[in-house]
Design a protein around this motif. Structure first.
Motif, PDB file in Angstrom:
ATOM      1  N   LYS A 117       0.809  -1.213   0.000  1.00 50.85           N
ATOM      2  CA  LYS A 117       0.000   0.000   0.000  1.00 50.85           C
ATOM      3  C   LYS A 117       0.845   1.267   0.000  1.00 50.85           C
ATOM      4  O   LYS A 117       0.578   2.198  -0.756  1.00 50.85           O
ATOM      5  CB  LYS A 117      -0.891  -0.007   1.246  1.00 50.85           C
ATOM      6  N   THR A 118       1.862   1.277   0.863  1.00 50.87           N
ATOM      7  CA  THR A 118       2.719   2.460   0.959  1.00 50.87           C
ATOM      8  C   THR A 118       3.399   2.737  -0.375  1.00 50.87           C
ATOM      9  O   THR A 118       3.413   3.874  -0.860  1.00 50.87           O
ATOM     10  CB  THR A 118       3.780   2.265   2.063  1.00 50.87           C
ATOM     11  N   THR A 119       3.925   1.693  -0.978  1.00 51.46           N
ATOM     12  CA  THR A 119       4.599   1.832  -2.263  1.00 51.46           C
ATOM     13  C   THR A 119       3.632   2.317  -3.331  1.00 51.46           C
ATOM     14  O   THR A 119       3.945   3.235  -4.095  1.00 51.46           O
ATOM     15  CB  THR A 119       5.181   0.473  -2.690  1.00 51.46           C
ATOM     16  N   VAL A 120       2.454   1.701  -3.382  1.00 49.79           N
ATOM     17  CA  VAL A 120       1.473   2.092  -4.391  1.00 49.79           C
ATOM     18  C   VAL A 120       1.034   3.546  -4.172  1.00 49.79           C
ATOM     19  O   VAL A 120       0.888   4.301  -5.134  1.00 49.79           O
ATOM     20  CB  VAL A 120       0.264   1.124  -4.394  1.00 49.79           C
ATOM     21  N   SER A 121       0.857   3.955  -2.927  1.00 48.77           N
ATOM     22  CA  SER A 121       0.472   5.344  -2.662  1.00 48.77           C
ATOM     23  C   SER A 121       1.513   6.309  -3.201  1.00 48.77           C
ATOM     24  O   SER A 121       1.184   7.304  -3.850  1.00 48.77           O
ATOM     25  CB  SER A 121       0.323   5.617  -1.157  1.00 48.77           C
ATOM     26  N   LEU A 181       0.525  15.877  -2.492  1.00 46.78           N
ATOM     27  CA  LEU A 181       1.145  15.446  -1.237  1.00 46.78           C
ATOM     28  C   LEU A 181       0.829  13.973  -1.007  1.00 46.78           C
ATOM     29  O   LEU A 181      -0.319  13.548  -1.111  1.00 46.78           O
ATOM     30  CB  LEU A 181       0.611  16.261  -0.055  1.00 46.78           C
ATOM     31  N   VAL A 182       1.872  13.203  -0.702  1.00 48.51           N
ATOM     32  CA  VAL A 182       1.652  11.815  -0.302  1.00 48.51           C
ATOM     33  C   VAL A 182       1.787  11.757   1.214  1.00 48.51           C
ATOM     34  O   VAL A 182       2.843  12.055   1.769  1.00 48.51           O
ATOM     35  CB  VAL A 182       2.675  10.868  -0.963  1.00 48.51           C
ATOM     36  N   LEU A 183       0.694  11.392   1.868  1.00 51.33           N
ATOM     37  CA  LEU A 183       0.705  11.295   3.329  1.00 51.33           C
ATOM     38  C   LEU A 183       0.800   9.816   3.668  1.00 51.33           C
ATOM     39  O   LEU A 183      -0.104   9.036   3.390  1.00 51.33           O
ATOM     40  CB  LEU A 183      -0.596  11.892   3.886  1.00 51.33           C
ATOM     41  N   THR A 184       1.934   9.429   4.260  1.00 51.13           N
ATOM     42  CA  THR A 184       2.176   7.989   4.431  1.00 51.13           C
ATOM     43  C   THR A 184       2.400   7.607   5.879  1.00 51.13           C
ATOM     44  O   THR A 184       2.649   8.449   6.733  1.00 51.13           O
ATOM     45  CB  THR A 184       3.396   7.549   3.590  1.00 51.13           C
ATOM     46  N   VAL A 185       2.305   6.326   6.141  1.00 49.53           N
ATOM     47  CA  VAL A 185       2.640   5.827   7.469  1.00 49.53           C
ATOM     48  C   VAL A 185       4.001   5.138   7.459  1.00 49.53           C
ATOM     49  O   VAL A 185       4.580   4.936   8.514  1.00 49.53           O
ATOM     50  CB  VAL A 185       1.563   4.864   8.027  1.00 49.53           C
ATOM     51  N   GLU A 222      -6.229   4.919  12.513  1.00 46.84           N
ATOM     52  CA  GLU A 222      -7.035   5.329  11.368  1.00 46.84           C
ATOM     53  C   GLU A 222      -7.621   6.707  11.633  1.00 46.84           C
ATOM     54  O   GLU A 222      -7.646   7.570  10.763  1.00 46.84           O
ATOM     55  CB  GLU A 222      -8.171   4.335  11.127  1.00 46.84           C
ATOM     56  N   TYR A 223      -8.085   6.888  12.865  1.00 44.90           N
ATOM     57  CA  TYR A 223      -8.690   8.170  13.171  1.00 44.90           C
ATOM     58  C   TYR A 223      -7.661   9.291  13.080  1.00 44.90           C
ATOM     59  O   TYR A 223      -7.929  10.357  12.539  1.00 44.90           O
ATOM     60  CB  TYR A 223      -9.374   8.164  14.544  1.00 44.90           C
ATOM     61  N   ALA A 224      -6.490   9.010  13.596  1.00 45.11           N
ATOM     62  CA  ALA A 224      -5.419  10.016  13.525  1.00 45.11           C
ATOM     63  C   ALA A 224      -5.120  10.361  12.068  1.00 45.11           C
ATOM     64  O   ALA A 224      -4.927  11.524  11.709  1.00 45.11           O
ATOM     65  CB  ALA A 224      -4.168   9.493  14.219  1.00 45.11           C
ATOM     66  N   ALA A 225      -5.120   9.339  11.206  1.00 46.67           N
ATOM     67  CA  ALA A 225      -4.835   9.571   9.789  1.00 46.67           C
ATOM     68  C   ALA A 225      -5.929  10.432   9.164  1.00 46.67           C
ATOM     69  O   ALA A 225      -5.647  11.365   8.410  1.00 46.67           O
ATOM     70  CB  ALA A 225      -4.724   8.235   9.057  1.00 46.67           C
ATOM     71  N   ILE A 226      -7.170  10.115   9.498  1.00 50.68           N
ATOM     72  CA  ILE A 226      -8.280  10.872   8.931  1.00 50.68           C
ATOM     73  C   ILE A 226      -8.229  12.329   9.393  1.00 50.68           C
ATOM     74  O   ILE A 226      -8.458  13.256   8.615  1.00 50.68           O
ATOM     75  CB  ILE A 226      -9.626  10.228   9.327  1.00 50.68           C
ATOM     76  N   VAL A 270      -3.459   9.516   0.411  1.00 45.94           N
ATOM     77  CA  VAL A 270      -3.270   8.995   1.766  1.00 45.94           C
ATOM     78  C   VAL A 270      -3.040   7.494   1.743  1.00 45.94           C
ATOM     79  O   VAL A 270      -3.799   6.739   1.146  1.00 45.94           O
ATOM     80  CB  VAL A 270      -4.515   9.251   2.647  1.00 45.94           C
ATOM     81  N   ASP A 271      -2.000   7.104   2.418  1.00 47.05           N
ATOM     82  CA  ASP A 271      -1.687   5.691   2.618  1.00 47.05           C
ATOM     83  C   ASP A 271      -2.272   5.341   3.974  1.00 47.05           C
ATOM     84  O   ASP A 271      -1.839   5.878   4.983  1.00 47.05           O
ATOM     85  CB  ASP A 271      -0.157   5.571   2.598  1.00 47.05           C
ATOM     86  N   THR A 272      -3.302   4.489   4.028  1.00 51.91           N
ATOM     87  CA  THR A 272      -3.939   4.216   5.321  1.00 51.91           C
ATOM     88  C   THR A 272      -3.094   3.271   6.159  1.00 51.91           C
ATOM     89  O   THR A 272      -2.371   2.448   5.619  1.00 51.91           O
ATOM     90  CB  THR A 272      -5.348   3.624   5.125  1.00 51.91           C
ATOM     91  N   PRO A 273      -3.199   3.393   7.480  1.00 50.51           N
ATOM     92  CA  PRO A 273      -2.374   2.556   8.353  1.00 50.51           C
ATOM     93  C   PRO A 273      -2.723   1.082   8.173  1.00 50.51           C
ATOM     94  O   PRO A 273      -3.861   0.763   7.837  1.00 50.51           O
ATOM     95  CB  PRO A 273      -2.766   3.007   9.761  1.00 50.51           C
ATOM     96  N   PRO A 274      -1.751   0.210   8.399  1.00 51.83           N
ATOM     97  CA  PRO A 274      -2.058  -1.218   8.284  1.00 51.83           C
ATOM     98  C   PRO A 274      -3.068  -1.613   9.365  1.00 51.83           C
ATOM     99  O   PRO A 274      -2.832  -1.371  10.545  1.00 51.83           O
ATOM    100  CB  PRO A 274      -0.708  -1.900   8.516  1.00 51.83           C
ATOM    101  N   SER A 275      -4.184  -2.138   8.960  1.00 51.06           N
ATOM    102  CA  SER A 275      -5.216  -2.486   9.943  1.00 51.06           C
ATOM    103  C   SER A 275      -5.418  -3.980   9.973  1.00 51.06           C
ATOM    104  O   SER A 275      -5.088  -4.679   9.040  1.00 51.06           O
ATOM    105  CB  SER A 275      -6.562  -1.881   9.563  1.00 51.06           C
ATOM    106  N   ARG A 276      -6.022  -4.421  11.032  1.00 47.00           N
ATOM    107  CA  ARG A 276      -6.467  -5.801  11.086  1.00 47.00           C
ATOM    108  C   ARG A 276      -7.609  -5.921  10.099  1.00 47.00           C
ATOM    109  O   ARG A 276      -7.843  -6.919   9.471  1.00 47.00           O
ATOM    110  CB  ARG A 276      -7.035  -6.106  12.467  1.00 47.00           C
ATOM    111  N   ASN A 277      -8.340  -4.827   9.996  1.00 46.19           N
ATOM    112  CA  ASN A 277      -9.548  -4.842   9.213  1.00 46.19           C
ATOM    113  C   ASN A 277      -9.605  -3.532   8.447  1.00 46.19           C
ATOM    114  O   ASN A 277      -9.572  -2.465   9.040  1.00 46.19           O
ATOM    115  CB  ASN A 277     -10.703  -4.956  10.216  1.00 46.19           C
TER     116      ASN A 277
END
Lengths: 400, 346
Positions: free
Chosen positions: A43-47, A63-67, A151-155, A172-179
């Motif tokens: 995901k990070t790479t694709v973003s 802007l690329v916002l990444t984790v 996720e909330y922090a990212a949003i 935005v590159d979303t954080p790795p989630s369980r879900n």
């Protein structure tokens, strides 16, 4: 992997010789592009590559916002490090790596702790409340363990950046989630959490006498909880919860605006997946959920797809003969005037067959994607080079 | 990858963890399976369930009574053992091998029931929800339910003989970060819960987790950048956070079938214009596409070797490559992985 080794694999090259512009142009008119998908799909790479493709296709400030937890993206992008402050990626360096960007490309890394602290400060009715929450030992725990807190922090960070209006497009590159759904549900979950009636129960409601003044009906439960956990825990929780409740109005209002942004026509979701069963199933599920949430899915990126060459019927036939025909090694030795052992012949056949079995499986799986609706599906072939190199990123950007 | 050249084979002993820092040192399967509890951890997609199931098969084959616990409860572990989804009660999969799946809600009820003789009642639901809230914010309770149940199974005795019900408990942990908080829960809880009935329970669970003779962790990784970085970080955090031992790292989908000059030479000769037609005739198709297979194999070998080096340099434990099994997940794959493990864990 050395350069000349790649040169021997023309199939892999051909699929990426497309000029940038496909997905970059399609998504270039959006203000917010959100990349979602399970962890480990790239995901990070694709973003980062998407940001690159957009900046190449459009004269925009991107802007690329990444984790980027491994911090390799910064290295790949040729900058010392990415922090919360956006860093510009030098155009010259990108040009040397094979891509010319017309716009501007910047990258920033999400600082979770900072995002949460700022949020508390913003929503607190006064400084004293903010200070009390920030100092509470439970605060850090909550921000770490609350489902969807990253996720909330990212949003939040995204919302603020978008609001400031400094960029034409934010990827935005979303954080790795369980879900993957955690991202979509985070704002409402936080609202529910802070506003829940159970919280009032625990905090003793507006009387502010702590949990001992709790609702009479809850008393037996509290006594049991008290017995199980010890009194101090509940007292600490109760205090924290009381403070947190003061933030409710602010958080609820923000959640509503955030959902408005996520559903707006200026926003687009890009679902990233690989062909592996787990991530793939989750991506399909996520796409249907996006529709339910009325959030716009704009594209699907399938990463690390085996190149088409592995589905070549002639290749499959030849490989099968090499593996199954016991006389083939002798024939080859004679025809090629080269000593070919049975093992050598079998190996050359089987390395191809193994991948071709997987490639067939991938095709069947990719066929299922027709069901997700009318969005472009971009396949990124499995490259033989590491994508942590800038050239690798550029290659993906071009494939997009 | 066979045993590294020039590296003397030494048997690995838990008491000399430092010595095992020497790269490529091996761990004996028997040593590993002699533990009471093995937590299998790793990032999602690293094959945790398959590895847990394979170790469970090997232990059961060695005559141990094994319980395999799925913490994620997505049914992957049961599937890898060729069984339909299991429930909260141990379900016999084959001789000597049972599986159970943990779900937080049920765990909570069970926990209260086991430790505090609180009946399993629906009227407890409001309390369960209060707990659920605290559990979200306060370290411990939710994670304690998981480790609590595991510790309970570890302690369970046969009613007649008083012998332990299980010789070995294998735990397919939830993905990376979650496993970490499960394992660190007792320690965190001890700093928070200074009184109450729970403290005594937490103390012995904490002792079990920290006892490297009884409890250990198996770390799963893939030869890819993020899984490797995360395995290294997870190892550090596990040791520092919970004090649990980490015995071995299994590198799943390791490619280790070297591409030799003989393979390359055959490839070149088959595609040489002089022979290409005759070869295509004899093989039933052109041999040219086969080069992609060789190239990809060579690339994967390189990648595997590089990540093996990185892991061996950073992890103070043996790193064992497990070959890529093309089958879909299921008992067939698990058996193949079990065979690979038993030959590689000397």
């Amino acid at each position: 992997m050395s350069g000349d080794e790649t040169a021997r694999v023309p199939e892999r090259r051909r699929s990426v010789r497309k000029e940038p512009g496909g997905l970059g142009r399609r998504l270039g008119s959006l203000e917010v592009v959100i990349c979602c998908g399970s962890g480990g799909v790239g995901k990070t790479t694709v973003s980062a590559a998407l940001g690159m493709a957009i900046a190449a296709a459009e004269d925009k400030r991107v802007l690329v916002l990444t984790v980027d937890p491994a911090r390799r993206l910064a290295t790949a992008l040729g900058i010392k490090g990415i922090g919360a402050e956006p860093v510009r990626i030098p155009k010259a360096r990108l040009r040397r790596a094979g891509i010319t960007i017309t716009g501007d490309l910047e990258a920033a890394m999400l600082d979770m702790k900072q995002a949460w602290d700022r949020m508390i400060e913003r929503y607190s009715p006064d400084r004293a409340t903010a200070q009390r929450i920030l100092r509470n030992p439970l605060y850090q725990r909550i921000t770490d363990s609350f489902v969807g807190s990253h996720e909330y922090a990212a949003i939040e960070a995204l919302y603020e950046l978008h609001d400031a209006g400094e960029y034409d497009c934010i990827v935005v590159d979303t954080p790795p989630s369980r879900n993957a759904l955690d991202f979509l549900e985070a704002p409402s979950r936080l609202t529910d959490y802070v506003g829940s009636r159970l919280l009032s129960l625990l905090s003793g409601g507006p009387s502010r006498f702590g949990f001992r003044a709790m609702n009479y009906a809850a008393a037996p439960f509290v006594r049991l909880a008290d017995r199980l956990l010890g009194a101090e825990v509940l007292a600490e929780v109760s205090d924290f919860v009381q403070q947190l409740q003061l933030l409710y109005d602010g958080i609820q209002g923000r959640a509503r605006s955030v959902y408005r942004l996520l559903r707006s026509p200026q926003t687009g979701f890009v679902v990233v997946t690989t062909v592996e069963q787990g991530p793939f199933g989750e991506a399909e599920f996520f796409c249907t959920k996006l529709r339910e949430f009325k959030m716009p899915l704009r594209a699907m990126v399938v990463n690390r797809v085996l190149p088409d060459v592995f589905r070549d019927p002639g290749g499959v036939a030849a490989a099968t003969t090499l593996v199954e025909d016991p006389k083939v090694a002798a024939w080859l030795s004679k025809e090629l005037r080269l000593r070919v052992s049975a093992d050598t012949a079998r190996f050359v056949g089987s390395t191809f067959l193994t991948r071709s079995t997987l490639a067939q499986r991938e095709v069947r799986q990719l066929a299922r994607l027709g069901r997700i609706g009318d969005v472009p599906i971009v396949r990124i072939p499995l490259f033989s080079e590491e994508v942590s190199e800038l050239e690798g990123l550029v290659r993906i950007a071009k494939a997009l | 990858m066979s045993s590294p050249a020039g590296m003397p084979r030494r048997s690995w002993r838990p008491s000399t963890a430092v010595r095992s820092a020497i790269a490529g040192e091996r761990i004996e399967l028997a040593t590993l399976l002699r533990r009471r509890v093995i937590f299998v951890v790793g990032k999602g997609g690293t094959g945790r369930s398959t590895m847990t199931a394979a170790l469970a098969l090997l232990a059961a084959r060695a005559g141990k009574r094994v319980l395999a616990i799925d913490v994620d409860a997505k049914g992957d572990l049961a599937a890898a053992l060729g069984s339909p989804p299991a429930g909260f009660a141990p379900h016999v999969v084959q001789h000597n091998l049972s599986v159970l799946e943990l779900r937080t809600d049920e765990s909570f009820q069970e926990y209260l029931n086991i430790y505090f003789k609180v009946p399993r009642l629906t009227r407890l639901t409001p309390l369960a929800r209060v707990f659920d809230f605290i559990a979200t914010g306060v370290p411990g309770p939710r994670d304690m339910l998981v480790v609590g149940k595991i510790a309970y199974e570890e302690r369970r005795k046969e009613p007649d003989s008083r012998a332990p019900v299980w010789d070995l408990i294998l735990v397919d942990c939830a993905a990376g970060g979650q496993a970490e908080s499960h394992l660190a829960a007792p320690k965190a809880m001890l700093t928070l819960v200074r009184g109450g009935l729970i403290r005594a329970q937490v103390e012995w669970i904490d002792a079990l987790i920290r006892d490297s003779r009884r409890t250990t962790t198996v770390l799963c990784a893939l030869p890819e950048e993020m899984p490797v970085v995360e395995a290294i970080e997870l190892n550090e955090r596990l040791r520092n956070g919970s004090g649990v031992a980490v015995d071995v790292c299994l590198l799943n989908r390791a490619a280790d079938e070297p591409v030799t000059t003989a393979h390359r030479r055959l490839m070149v000769a088959m595609t040489d214009p002089e022979h290409a037609d005759a070869v295509a005739q004899r093989l039933g198709g052109s041999a040219a596409p086969l080069e992609a297979g060789i190239d990809l194999q060579a690339h994967l070998n390189d990648t595997t070797a590089r990540y093996m080096r990185q892991l061996r340099g950073k992890l103070p434990m043996p790193v064992v490559p497990v070959p890529f099994i093309v089958d879909r997940t299921g008992l067939t794959t698990t058996r193949a992985v079990a065979d690979a493990l038993s030959s590689r864990l000397s």
